[in-house]
Design a protein around this motif. Structure first.
Motif, PDB file in Angstrom:
ATOM      1  N   UNK A   1       0.808  -1.208  -0.100  1.00 20.29           N
ATOM      2  CA  UNK A   1       0.080   0.109   0.129  1.00 20.29           C
ATOM      3  C   UNK A   1       0.824   1.356   0.073  1.00 20.29           C
ATOM      4  N   UNK A   2       0.315   2.292  -0.338  1.00 22.66           N
ATOM      5  CA  UNK A   2       0.793   3.664  -0.450  1.00 22.66           C
ATOM      6  C   UNK A   2       0.441   4.523   0.703  1.00 22.66           C
ATOM      7  N   UNK A   3       1.316   4.686   1.899  1.00 21.31           N
ATOM      8  CA  UNK A   3       0.847   5.411   3.117  1.00 21.31           C
ATOM      9  C   UNK A   3       1.592   6.728   3.355  1.00 21.31           C
ATOM     10  N   UNK A   4       0.820   7.558   3.873  1.00 20.21           N
ATOM     11  CA  UNK A   4       1.244   8.906   4.169  1.00 20.21           C
ATOM     12  C   UNK A   4       1.156   8.727   5.718  1.00 20.21           C
ATOM     13  N   UNK A   5       2.521   9.212   6.245  1.00 19.17           N
ATOM     14  CA  UNK A   5       2.418   9.687   7.707  1.00 19.17           C
ATOM     15  C   UNK A   5       2.654  11.000   8.043  1.00 19.17           C
ATOM     16  N   UNK A   6       1.751  11.644   8.404  1.00 19.94           N
ATOM     17  CA  UNK A   6       2.124  13.118   8.642  1.00 19.94           C
ATOM     18  C   UNK A   6       2.780  13.022  10.132  1.00 19.94           C
ATOM     19  N   UNK A   7       3.835  13.799  10.361  1.00 19.62           N
ATOM     20  CA  UNK A   7       4.618  14.095  11.923  1.00 19.62           C
ATOM     21  C   UNK A   7       5.482  12.676  11.697  1.00 19.62           C
ATOM     22  N   UNK A   8       5.694  12.132  10.656  1.00 21.85           N
ATOM     23  CA  UNK A   8       6.421  10.953  10.703  1.00 21.85           C
ATOM     24  C   UNK A   8       8.106  11.060  11.191  1.00 21.85           C
ATOM     25  N   UNK A   9       8.383  12.356  11.321  1.00 29.54           N
ATOM     26  CA  UNK A   9       9.849  12.225  11.776  1.00 29.54           C
ATOM     27  C   UNK A   9       9.766  12.264  13.383  1.00 29.54           C
ATOM     28  N   UNK A  10       8.561  12.236  13.946  1.00 34.96           N
ATOM     29  CA  UNK A  10       8.600  12.352  15.375  1.00 34.96           C
ATOM     30  C   UNK A  10       8.448  11.131  15.904  1.00 34.96           C
ATOM     31  N   UNK A  82      -3.854   7.000   5.201  1.00 34.96           N
ATOM     32  CA  UNK A  82      -3.138   8.371   5.647  1.00 34.96           C
ATOM     33  C   UNK A  82      -3.146   7.839   7.148  1.00 34.96           C
ATOM     34  N   UNK A  83      -1.730   8.081   7.787  1.00 31.23           N
ATOM     35  CA  UNK A  83      -1.951   8.092   9.292  1.00 31.23           C
ATOM     36  C   UNK A  83      -1.498   9.387   9.827  1.00 31.23           C
ATOM     37  N   UNK A  84      -2.212  10.278  10.507  1.00 38.90           N
ATOM     38  CA  UNK A  84      -2.022  11.604  10.843  1.00 38.90           C
ATOM     39  C   UNK A  84      -1.716  11.795  12.184  1.00 38.90           C
ATOM     40  N   UNK A  85      -0.061  11.775  12.192  1.00 36.99           N
ATOM     41  CA  UNK A  85       0.581  12.049  13.495  1.00 36.99           C
ATOM     42  C   UNK A  85       1.037  13.530  13.840  1.00 36.99           C
ATOM     43  N   UNK A  86       0.900  14.377  13.193  1.00 38.88           N
ATOM     44  CA  UNK A  86       1.589  15.730  13.047  1.00 38.88           C
ATOM     45  C   UNK A  86       0.767  16.406  14.012  1.00 38.88           C
ATOM     46  N   UNK A  87       1.311  17.165  14.937  1.00 35.39           N
ATOM     47  CA  UNK A  87       0.583  17.729  15.820  1.00 35.39           C
ATOM     48  C   UNK A  87       1.513  18.701  16.823  1.00 35.39           C
ATOM     49  N   UNK A  88       0.840  19.725  17.268  1.00 36.37           N
ATOM     50  CA  UNK A  88       1.719  20.322  18.442  1.00 36.37           C
ATOM     51  C   UNK A  88       1.203  19.655  19.711  1.00 36.37           C
TER      52      UNK A  88
END
Ligand SMILES: NC(=O)c1ccc[n+]([C@@H]2O[C@H](COP(=O)([O-])OP(=O)(O)OC[C@H]3O[C@@H](n4cnc5c(N)ncnc54)[C@H](O)[C@@H]3O)[C@@H](O)[C@H]2O)c1
Length: 327
Positions: A1-10, A82-88
């Motif tokens: 699958x083609x997956x996006x991880x936002x905040x993936x450097x965290x 999409x795995x949305x992990x980006x956040x403050x």
């Protein structure tokens, strides 16, 4: 699958990205590299992903607040999930500066939800938090427990969950919100109790507790969090839902500090300082809903997980020292 991880450097996002790569998926990480904590840690997180699968990994440095960037990225890449992990992240930070978490955690979520809907993403998984509950009326929290967040951060996470649910109901985008309960493990954020206690004890300094130490936490080991997220690649049983992903039990902060002192062998006494107003007094997850819907079964007890973390920390102190700060 083609997956996006936002905040993936965290912390959590990089563990997810690595797990997806290990399972043969292609991963794009979108991260602004926010200097909220040491950027050296984020650089190393990304390096691990590159080493795991250089041909299936892409890093895009940019912000989820940038609507054109988000739209272009989604249109070009055609993500499946999409795995949305980006956040403050950070309850206390949100008390000091409530507008930043609002903009990142809530307003920018709409950029992602709109782009995901427009490009036909199969599932959008949203990182939520136990902070949506606030003062416990009973414990462990189940998902029927009232939501009265005590911090601006908790409000942003609750609003984000509602947006995700509405996007499923109104716009037919399958979404799932996972309510994480204080996650820890290798490469975790430096500004959290377990990292602080470990680093101080290994340096021969006392762990410092905010409050009387009788507050309890449900600390969840990162591997259990990864398992819950991996399960969502395979099932639509939780679409439209928000659910707890906690651990096998809870522990007082004092017991936690004593355990870290024990495992590190530090000859120090615990120190106490004033409690922070926005911190939850107790957290504890009922994970029955996640167990029923996605077969979630946390397997690492807090004492086992903290012992592994201390062992990892001893061998990887360079991850946290020296600090690399960028303006
Ligand atoms: N760690 C925990 O105990 C915990 C508990 C509950 C919920 N959560 C949630 O889980 C998620 C991941 O948390 P974490 O502990 O890995 O935090 P983290 O701070 O390590 O990771 C978040 C990442 O998001 C990135 N980011 C911040 N603003 C951005 C923006 N505008 N655009 C793109 N990227 C941006 C940061 O640079 C960082 O790398 C967050 O949504 C957090 O709210 C974490």
């Amino acid at each position: 699958m083609n997956v996006l991880v936002t905040g993936g450097a965290g912390f959590i996002g990089s563990h997810l990205a690595n797990a997806f790569l290990d399972h043969g998926h292609s991963v794009t990480v979108l991260d602004i590299l926010d200097p909220y904590y040491d950027l050296g840690i984020k650089d190393r997180n990304l390096e691990l992903c590159r080493e795991t699968a250089p041909d299936r990994f892409e890093f895009v440095e940019g912000s989820i607040t940038d609507e054109s960037l988000v739209n272009e990225l989604f249109a070009d890449a055609e993500f499946d999930v999409v795995y949305h992990q980006a956040a403050q992240a950070g309850v206390r930070t949100s008390v000091e500066n409530p507008k930043k978490p609002h903009e990142i955690n809530t307003t920018s979520l709409l950029n992602l939800l709109e782009a995901a809907t427009a490009t036909g993403v199969d599932r959008f998984v949203n990182a939520s938090s136990s902070s949506v509950y606030g003062v416990p009326e009973y414990l462990p929290y189940d998902e029927d427990h009232p939501n009265t967040p005590k911090s601006p951060y908790g409000v942003t996470k609750l609003a984000a969950e509602h947006y995700c649910r509405v996007w499923t109901d109104v716009y037919d985008l399958p979404t799932v919100s996972l309510r994480y309960f204080t996650v820890y493990g290798p490469r975790m954020r430096p500004n959290m109790a377990i990292t602080n206690f470990t680093s101080r004890c290994l340096n021969g300094e006392s762990p410092v507790i905010y409050g009387d130490g009788k507050q309890t936490r449900d600390f969840t080991y990162i591997d259990d969090i990864v398992d819950a997220n991996l399960a969502l690649l395979e099932t639509d049983a939780a679409d439209g839902e928000a659910m707890n992903v906690g651990s096998t039990g809870n522990i007082t902060i004092r017991e936690l500090a004593e355990h870290v002192i024990d495992v590190t062998g530090a000859e120090v006494e615990i120190e106490y300082t004033d409690a922070k107003e926005a911190d939850a007094r107790h957290t504890h997850a009922d994970v029955s809903k996640a167990r029923d819907l996605i077969g979630y079964e946390p397997s690492t007890s807090i004492k086992e997980g903290v012992s592994s973390f201390v062992e990892w920390y001893r061998e990887n102190r360079s991850w946290y020292e020296p600090l690399v700060l960028r303006s």
